[in-house]
Design an enzyme around this catalytic site. Structure first.
Site, PDB file in Angstrom:
ATOM      1  N   ASP A  14      42.465  38.177  37.427  1.00 29.66           N
ATOM      2  CA  ASP A  14      43.490  37.713  38.379  1.00 29.66           C
ATOM      3  C   ASP A  14      44.891  38.144  37.930  1.00 29.66           C
ATOM      4  O   ASP A  14      45.145  38.280  36.733  1.00 29.66           O
ATOM      5  CB  ASP A  14      43.404  36.178  38.479  1.00 29.66           C
ATOM      6  CG  ASP A  14      44.172  35.648  39.678  1.00 29.66           C
ATOM      7  OD1 ASP A  14      44.468  36.428  40.612  1.00 29.66           O
ATOM      8  OD2 ASP A  14      44.490  34.443  39.680  1.00 29.66           O
ATOM      9  N   ASN A  62      37.885  37.528  49.745  1.00 35.45           N
ATOM     10  CA  ASN A  62      38.928  38.577  49.685  1.00 35.45           C
ATOM     11  C   ASN A  62      39.048  39.408  50.976  1.00 35.45           C
ATOM     12  O   ASN A  62      40.036  40.111  51.167  1.00 35.45           O
ATOM     13  CB  ASN A  62      38.707  39.513  48.490  1.00 35.45           C
ATOM     14  CG  ASN A  62      39.089  38.906  47.162  1.00 35.45           C
ATOM     15  OD1 ASN A  62      38.561  39.279  46.115  1.00 35.45           O
ATOM     16  ND2 ASN A  62      40.023  37.952  47.156  1.00 35.45           N
TER      17      ASN A  62
HETATM   18  C1  FPP Z   1      42.959  39.666  41.696  1.00 40.39           C
HETATM   19  O1  FPP Z   1      44.347  39.846  41.650  1.00 40.39           O
HETATM   20  C2  FPP Z   1      42.296  40.944  41.758  1.00 40.39           C
HETATM   21  C3  FPP Z   1      41.448  41.379  42.753  1.00 40.39           C
HETATM   22  C4  FPP Z   1      41.086  40.581  43.934  1.00 40.39           C
HETATM   23  C5  FPP Z   1      40.870  42.727  42.730  1.00 40.39           C
HETATM   24  C6  FPP Z   1      40.368  43.144  41.392  1.00 40.39           C
HETATM   25  C7  FPP Z   1      39.982  44.552  41.452  1.00 40.39           C
HETATM   26  C8  FPP Z   1      40.178  45.430  40.466  1.00 40.39           C
HETATM   27  C9  FPP Z   1      40.792  45.120  39.159  1.00 40.39           C
HETATM   28  C10 FPP Z   1      39.736  46.828  40.657  1.00 40.39           C
HETATM   29  C11 FPP Z   1      38.237  46.997  40.660  1.00 40.39           C
HETATM   30  C12 FPP Z   1      37.603  46.766  39.348  1.00 40.39           C
HETATM   31  C13 FPP Z   1      36.427  47.285  38.981  1.00 40.39           C
HETATM   32  C14 FPP Z   1      35.930  47.026  37.628  1.00 40.39           C
HETATM   33  C15 FPP Z   1      35.613  48.136  39.856  1.00 40.39           C
HETATM   34  P1  FPP Z   1      45.223  39.328  42.865  1.00 40.39           P
HETATM   35  O2  FPP Z   1      45.425  40.451  43.808  1.00 40.39           O
HETATM   36  O3  FPP Z   1      44.593  38.111  43.467  1.00 40.39           O
HETATM   37  O4  FPP Z   1      46.552  38.954  42.113  1.00 40.39           O
HETATM   38  P2  FPP Z   1      47.621  37.840  42.530  1.00 40.39           P
HETATM   39  O5  FPP Z   1      46.906  36.502  42.485  1.00 40.39           O
HETATM   40  O6  FPP Z   1      48.670  37.965  41.461  1.00 40.39           O
HETATM   41  O7  FPP Z   1      48.115  38.203  43.902  1.00 40.39           O
END
Ligand code: FPP
Length: 238
Positions: A14, A62
């Site tokens: 996150d 998501n």
């Molecule tokens: C959460 O941060 C992250 C995600 C929903 C996406 C995670 C995806 C990756 C790191 C790329 C794919 C990984 C692999 C291993 C294939 P957020 O966007 O919710 O952050 P925030 O809460 O600060 O807005």
């Protein structure tokens, strides 16, 4: 011998969006850096001898995000699966999926199937990518699988083991440790069934800033926990 290492670690990656905002960049830049962090952690965990690592890359919730962001993350996942094949081979890493595959775009499904097939015989660490994953959704799919073809009498005898056997990867042991970056104290529908007795480690560091040192710190924290699984320690059992 007990190495004191968790057999299975789950990570809620996150803070990508916040990382980007702090730098006045667009959210997708945060995901790009988040992917680099995921690669660092996969390598570090494999080098440390961790056997199973589940990464929460995209949840069933998501899809509510803007179409551009969803499309970008799906593209990143595809690219990751395709471009890392040499790395998996060199490190004998097996790639697997957990989540509702049928709800994924066909090209992502195809890339997952192909990466899983190409790496299925590797005996090193298993990386389980949670994509279109929700703990409740996994339990619902497991119960549906179990109920199909059963009579009412059979249904009343369903056990915990029966449900476990119908989860996405029944052979994968329950996570011992669930890590969450970016400081939020919740599990957000991640490994609800499997994580019943997992230790939780929350770090305030945003995911794109994670390095192997943060994983080491989480493992130290885990090694200091007193895991009783609802029981008591032998010396306290009078
Ligand atoms: C959460 O941060 C992250 C995600 C929903 C996406 C995670 C995806 C990756 C790191 C790329 C794919 C990984 C692999 C291993 C294939 P957020 O966007 O919710 O952050 P925030 O809460 O600060 O807005």
């Amino acid at each position: 011998m007990d190495s004191g290492l968790p057999l299975h670690i789950g990570i809620i990656m996150d803070g990508n969006g916040r990382w980007a905002r702090q730098r006045s960049q667009i959210r997708t830049q945060g995901h790009l850096e988040g992917l680099k962090a995921a690669k660092r952690i996969v390598k570090a965990a494999s080098d440390m001898g961790i056997k199973y690592l589940t990464l929460y890359a995209f949840s069933t919730e998501n899809w509510k995000r803007a179409a551009d962001e969803v499309g970008f993350i799906m593209g990143l996942i595809k690219q990751y699966l395709r471009n890392e094949l040499d790395f998996y081979r060199e490190n004998r890493i097996r790639i697997r999926h957990t989540g509702d595959a049928a709800g994924l775009p066909p090209d992502v499904q195809a890339e997952l199937t192909s990466a899983a097939a190409d790496t299925k015989d590797f005996e090193g660490m298993q990386v389980i990518l949670a994509i279109n994953y929700g703990g409740r959704n996994e339990i619902v799919r497991a119960v549906r699988k179990l109920a199909a073809g059963k009579s009412g009498a059979d249904l009343s005898a369903i056990s915990e083991q029966d449900i476990t056997a119908c989860l996405d990867n029944p052979d994968v042991p329950d996570p011992d440790l669930i890590i969450r970056s970016a400081g939020e104290y919740r599990t957000s529908n991640f490994l609800l069934w499997e994580g019943a007795y997992a230790e939780l480690h929350v770090s305030t560091k945003l995911w794109p800033d994670w390095t192997g040192d943060d994983l080491t710190a989480a493992l130290r924290d885990f090694q200091n926990r007193d895991r009783r699984f609802g029981g008591v320690k032998a010396r306290d059992s009078i």
